[in-house]
Design an enzyme around this catalytic site. Structure first.
Site, PDB file in Angstrom:
ATOM      1  CE  LYS A  88      44.195  65.332  61.425  1.00  0.00           C
ATOM      2  NZ  LYS A  88      43.286  64.190  61.675  1.00  0.00           N
TER       3      LYS A  88
ATOM      4  CD  GLU B  52      34.756  58.381  63.093  1.00  0.00           C
ATOM      5  OE1 GLU B  52      33.989  59.213  62.588  1.00  0.00           O
ATOM      6  OE2 GLU B  52      35.983  58.484  63.018  1.00  0.00           O
TER       7      GLU B  52
HETATM    8  C1  AGP Z   1      37.831  62.674  59.942  1.00  0.00           C
HETATM    9  O1  AGP Z   1      38.447  61.484  59.633  1.00  0.00           O
HETATM   10  C2  AGP Z   1      37.814  63.668  58.874  1.00  0.00           C
HETATM   11  N1  AGP Z   1      39.053  63.843  58.260  1.00  0.00           N
HETATM   12  C3  AGP Z   1      36.922  64.865  59.034  1.00  0.00           C
HETATM   13  O2  AGP Z   1      35.614  64.392  59.005  1.00  0.00           O
HETATM   14  C4  AGP Z   1      37.108  65.765  60.277  1.00  0.00           C
HETATM   15  O3  AGP Z   1      36.707  65.089  61.421  1.00  0.00           O
HETATM   16  C5  AGP Z   1      36.310  67.053  60.076  1.00  0.00           C
HETATM   17  O4  AGP Z   1      36.804  67.740  58.965  1.00  0.00           O
HETATM   18  C6  AGP Z   1      36.326  67.954  61.284  1.00  0.00           C
HETATM   19  O5  AGP Z   1      37.617  68.351  61.599  1.00  0.00           O
HETATM   20  P1  AGP Z   1      37.969  69.002  62.993  1.00  0.00           P
HETATM   21  O6  AGP Z   1      37.715  67.991  64.037  1.00  0.00           O
HETATM   22  O7  AGP Z   1      39.412  69.376  62.879  1.00  0.00           O
HETATM   23  O8  AGP Z   1      37.068  70.192  63.163  1.00  0.00           O
END
Ligand code: AGP
Length: 607
Positions: free
Chosen positions: A602, A480
C-alpha cells in the site's frame, strides 16, 4: 510495505507489538518477526505469512517490557523465514529491524565476510547488526552512529541490545519513523497509526537523525552528533480499527464510499455563489495564482493518473501549461525546475519514496512544491509544509479507488480556483462550481444501478489480453482501469489513447478480443467512435462505458455500460467507477486476494 514497531515501557511488550503490526498489515508484507529483550538475552521469532501466523509461534515468550517487531516486504532475498526481520549479529546480542534499502550492502557484506562473519540471510539488512556489533564498545548509540557512517542507502531502523536492556536505538534516512511519548513508555513506528492507540504525542525523526529511546524519553541527535531539541506534536487524525461495515472487502467498501469522500473533499472549498473555490492550505492569494506560469503534477501509479486528469483540466480551464510527471522518472532526470511553476505532489499515503524524492529534487532546485495528500501528517505533507488534504478517509485496500476520485476532485477544485483568478467569468465559474457539486450524487446514482458489469467480467477473466482505450479526459481513466485489473485480477492488459491504438496495439486484436472503451459524450466522442469502429472491424468484443442515451455506441458494443452525463472535465470521476467494479468482480471471480494482492504494498516506501 515494511513496517516497524518498537516498545519500551512497563507493560508486556509482545501483545502491544503484535497489535501495532496488525495496524500496519494493510500496507502489504510477506513475513513478520519480533524480538524481545529479557534478562540480558534476546528472544526472537519470525515467520513467513501473516501476523496471525507469527502470533501462533510466540507461545512461551518472556514477559519482556522492551521489544521490536517488523513486517517485511521482500526486496533483497526471497520470502523466507531467515530473510524475515529482525536480523542478529553473530553472537545474537544485537537485533535490527529495517525499512529501506542498503545500496552498498554487497561491498559491506564482502568486507564483513573477509573478517570471518557468516551471514544467515540474503538480505541487505543483515550487514547492520554485524556492523553495529563490530563498533559496540559500551555505548549503543555511538555503535549505531559509527556503523551508519559506512552505509549508503535508505533506512528506518530500530536496534535492540541484549546487553543494554533499557534502551532502543532508532535512526532514519529516507524511511519514515515516528516516536510516540507516553507516561513512562515510548513507542516507535514507521506509521503513526501503529501507535496512536497508546499515545497521540509524537516526535517525527528526520533524515540523518538517530535517537536513544528510553522509558518516556527520546534523545534525538544528528548523525553528526549535534543534539536536536524538537517539540512533540499531537496527532488528531486517528483511523479507528478498520471495519468492513458489512462489505466483503475493503476495496468494495471504498468504491461505495466515493460519493461521501468526494463530498468531503469539496465541502467548504467550492463556492457556488462566488463561482470560485478556496484551498486555504495552499496559501496562494489571487495575485500568486496569476503569477503561476506552469503546473507540474508529480505522482506514481494511481496518483499519477489523477495528475494526468488534473493537468488536462488545468490546461483546458485555466489555460496554463500543465503536465503530469511520473515521480520516479522525474527525480532522476535532472529536471529543469522553473521558478514560476507550481509543483504539486500527489500521493494518497504521503509516504511514497519516489514522490518524496521528486519533492526533494524540486525543493533543492528552488522550486515551489505543495502536497496533495490523503494521510494527515505524512512525510510528503510535512516536507512540503503546505498543500491540500483530500480527506478521503483511510484507504485500506491496496488497490486505490476512492483516493483517485478524491485526488481528481481536489485537482478540479484547484483548477476552478486557478481558472477563476485568470480567465473564467463569474458565470462560467458558477457553472463549473455547480457541476462539481453535482458529482457525488451522479456517482451514487451509478453505484445504485451499475449496469451489466458481470457481462463485462465474463469477457475479461479468461482473456489472454485486454485493451483499454480512451481519448482526452478518458485516457487517464483507461490507464487507471487497466491498472486496477492488473493489480488485483492479474489479467494481462494495457491502456492506450484511442488514436494511438492503430500505431501498434491493434495488432494484438483478433476475433473476440475484449476492448474496454471509455467513450463519454465529450469533444472526443466522434473521433473515439472512429477508433471503436476500427477495433470492431477486427472482430473485437467492445465493452463501452458511454453516456446514458448514446444509443449509437450502445448498438456497436457487446456490453454497454451507461454512465450519467457530466461536464467533460468531470467525466473521469464517474467513468472510472465501472472500471473499478469490473476489476473488483473479475478478481472475485478468479478467487484473488483482493485487498492484499500479490507482490504489492500500500505504501511504497522504497524506490
Ligand atoms: C494504486 O492502486 C496502487 N496501489 C499504486 O499505484 C499507488 O497509487 C502508488 O503506489 C502511489 O501511492 P501513493 O498515492 O500513496 O503515493
Amino acid at each position: 510495505m515494511c513496517g516497524i514497531v518498537a516498545y519500551i515501557g512497563d507493560k508486556p511488550a509482545l501483545p502491544l507489538l503484535l497489535e501495532g503490526l496488525r495496524r500496519l498489515e494493510y500496507r502489504g508484507y510477506d513475513s513478520a518477526g519480533v524480538a524481545l529483550v529479557d534478562r540480558d538475552a534476546l528472544w526472537m521469532r519470525k515467520q513467513v505469512g501473516r501476523v496471525a501466523d507469527l502470533d501462533r509461534e510466540v507461545g512461551g515468550a518472556p514477559e519482556a517490557t522492551v521489544g521490536i517487531a517488523h513486517t517485511r516486504w521482500a526486496t533483497h532475498g526471497g520470502i523466507t523465514q531467515p530473510n524475515a526481520h529482525p536480523h542478529l549479529d553473530a553472537q545474537g546480542r544485537v537485533a535490527v529491524i529495517h525499512n529501506g534499502i542498503i545500496e552498498n550492502f554487497s561491498q559491506l557484506r564482502l568486507a564483513l565476510e573477509a573478517d570471518g562473519v557468516v551471514f544467515r540471510s540474503e538480505t541487505d539488512t543483515e550487514v547492520l547488526p554485524h556492523l553495529i556489533a563490530k563498533h559496540l564498545r559500551g555505548d549503543p548509540l555511538a555503535a549505531v552512529t559509527e556503523a551508519l557512517k559506512s552505509v549508503r542507502g535508505t533506512y528506518g531502523i530500530a536496534v535492540l541490545f541484549a546487553d543494554f536492556p533499557d534502551e532502543i536505538v532508532v535512526a532514519r534516512n529516507g524511511s519514515p519513523l515516528v516516536i510516540g511519548l507516553g507516561d513512562g513508555e515510548t513507542l516507535v513506528a514507521s506509521d503513526p497509526q501503529a501507535i496512536v492507540a497508546h499515545t497521540r504525542q509524537v516526535l517525527y525523526v528526520q533524515d540523518r537523525e538517530i535517537a536513544r529511546i528510553t522509558r518516556g524519553r527520546a534523545d534525538i541527535r544528528t548523525l553528526g552528533g549535534v543534539g536536536v531539541q524538537r517539540q512533540s506534536t499531537r496527532i488528531d487524525d486517528v483511523y479507528g480499527v478498520a471495519d468492513l461495515d458489512g462489505f466483503p472487502h475493503f476495496m468494495l467498501k471504498e468504491i461505495h464510499e466515493q460519493p461521501a469522500a468526494i463530498t468531503r473533499c469539496l465541502a467548504g472549498r467550492v463556492q457556488v455563489e462566488e463561482g470560485n473555490a478556496k484551498l486555504g492550505g495552499l496559501n496562494l492569494a489571487p495575485r500568486d495564482l496569476v503569477g503561476i506560469e506552469r503546473v507540474v503534477l508529480l505522482g506514481c501509479g494511481t496518483s499519477h493518473h489523477a495528475g494526468l486528469v488534473g493537468a488536462m483540466a488545468i490546461e483546458a480551464m485555466a489555460r496554463i501549461p500543465a503536465q503530469a510527471e511520473i515521480a520516479s522518472e522525474f527525480r532522476y532526470r535532472h529536471p529543469i525546475v522553473a521558478r514560476d511553476a507550481l509543483y504539486l505532489a500527489v500521493s494518497q499515503s504521503g509516504e511514497t519514496s519516489d514522490t518524496l524524492g521528486a519533492v526533494e529534487e524540486v525543493m533543492l532546485k528552488g522550486g515551489e512544491v505543495c502536497g496533495l495528500v490523503n494521510v494527515v501528517g505524512s512525510t510528503i505533507a510535512r516536507t512540503c509544509g503546505k498543500g491540500v488534504y483530500i480527506h478521503s478517509g483511510p484507504e485500506i485496500a491496496v488497490a486505490s479507488t476512492k483516493a483517485f476520485n478524491s485526488q481528481v476532485s481536489a485537482l478540479l477544485v484547484f483548477t476552478l480556483m486557478l481558472a477563476r483568478a485568470r480567465n473564467l467569468s463569474l458565470g462560467q465559474g458558477r457553472e463549473m462550481a455547480r457541476q462539481l457539486q453535482e458529482i457525488p450524487s451522479l456517482v451514487a446514482r451509478f453505484l445504485d444501478a451499475p449496469g451489466p458489469i458481470d457481462q463485462a467480467v465474463e469477457r475479461l477473466i479468461h482473456a489472454p489480453y485486454v485493451l483499454y482505450l480512451g481519448r482526452g479526459f478518458s485516457f487517464p481513466v483507461a490507464l487507471e482501469g487497466a491498472l486496477k485489473l492488473k493489480e488485483i485480477a492479474y489479467v494481462p492488459c494495457e491502456a492506450y489513447p484511442g488514436g494511438e491504438m492503430k500505431h501498434g496495439p491493434i495488432a494484438m486484436l483478433s476475433k473476440g478480443s475484449p476492448v474496454v472503451f471509455v467513450i463519454p459524450d465529450d469533444a472526443h466522442r466522434d473521433k473515439a467512435m472512429s477508433n471503436l469502429k476500427e477495433v470492431e472491424a477486427r472482430g473485437a468484443d467492445v465493452i463501452a462505458i458511454h453516456t446514458e442515451g448514446d444509443d449509437e455506441i450502445a448498438a456497436l458494443s457487446g456490453v454497454s455500460i451507461p454512465i450519467p452525463r457530466t461536464a467533460n472535465w468531470a467525466s473521469p470521476l464517474v467513468s472510472v467507477v465501472p472500471l473499478q467494479l469490473m476489476a473488483y468482480r473479475a478478481a472475485l471471480a478468479l478467487g484473488r486476494d483482493i485487498d492484499k494482492p500479490r507482490n504489492l504494498a500500500k505504501s511504497v516506501t522504497v524506490e
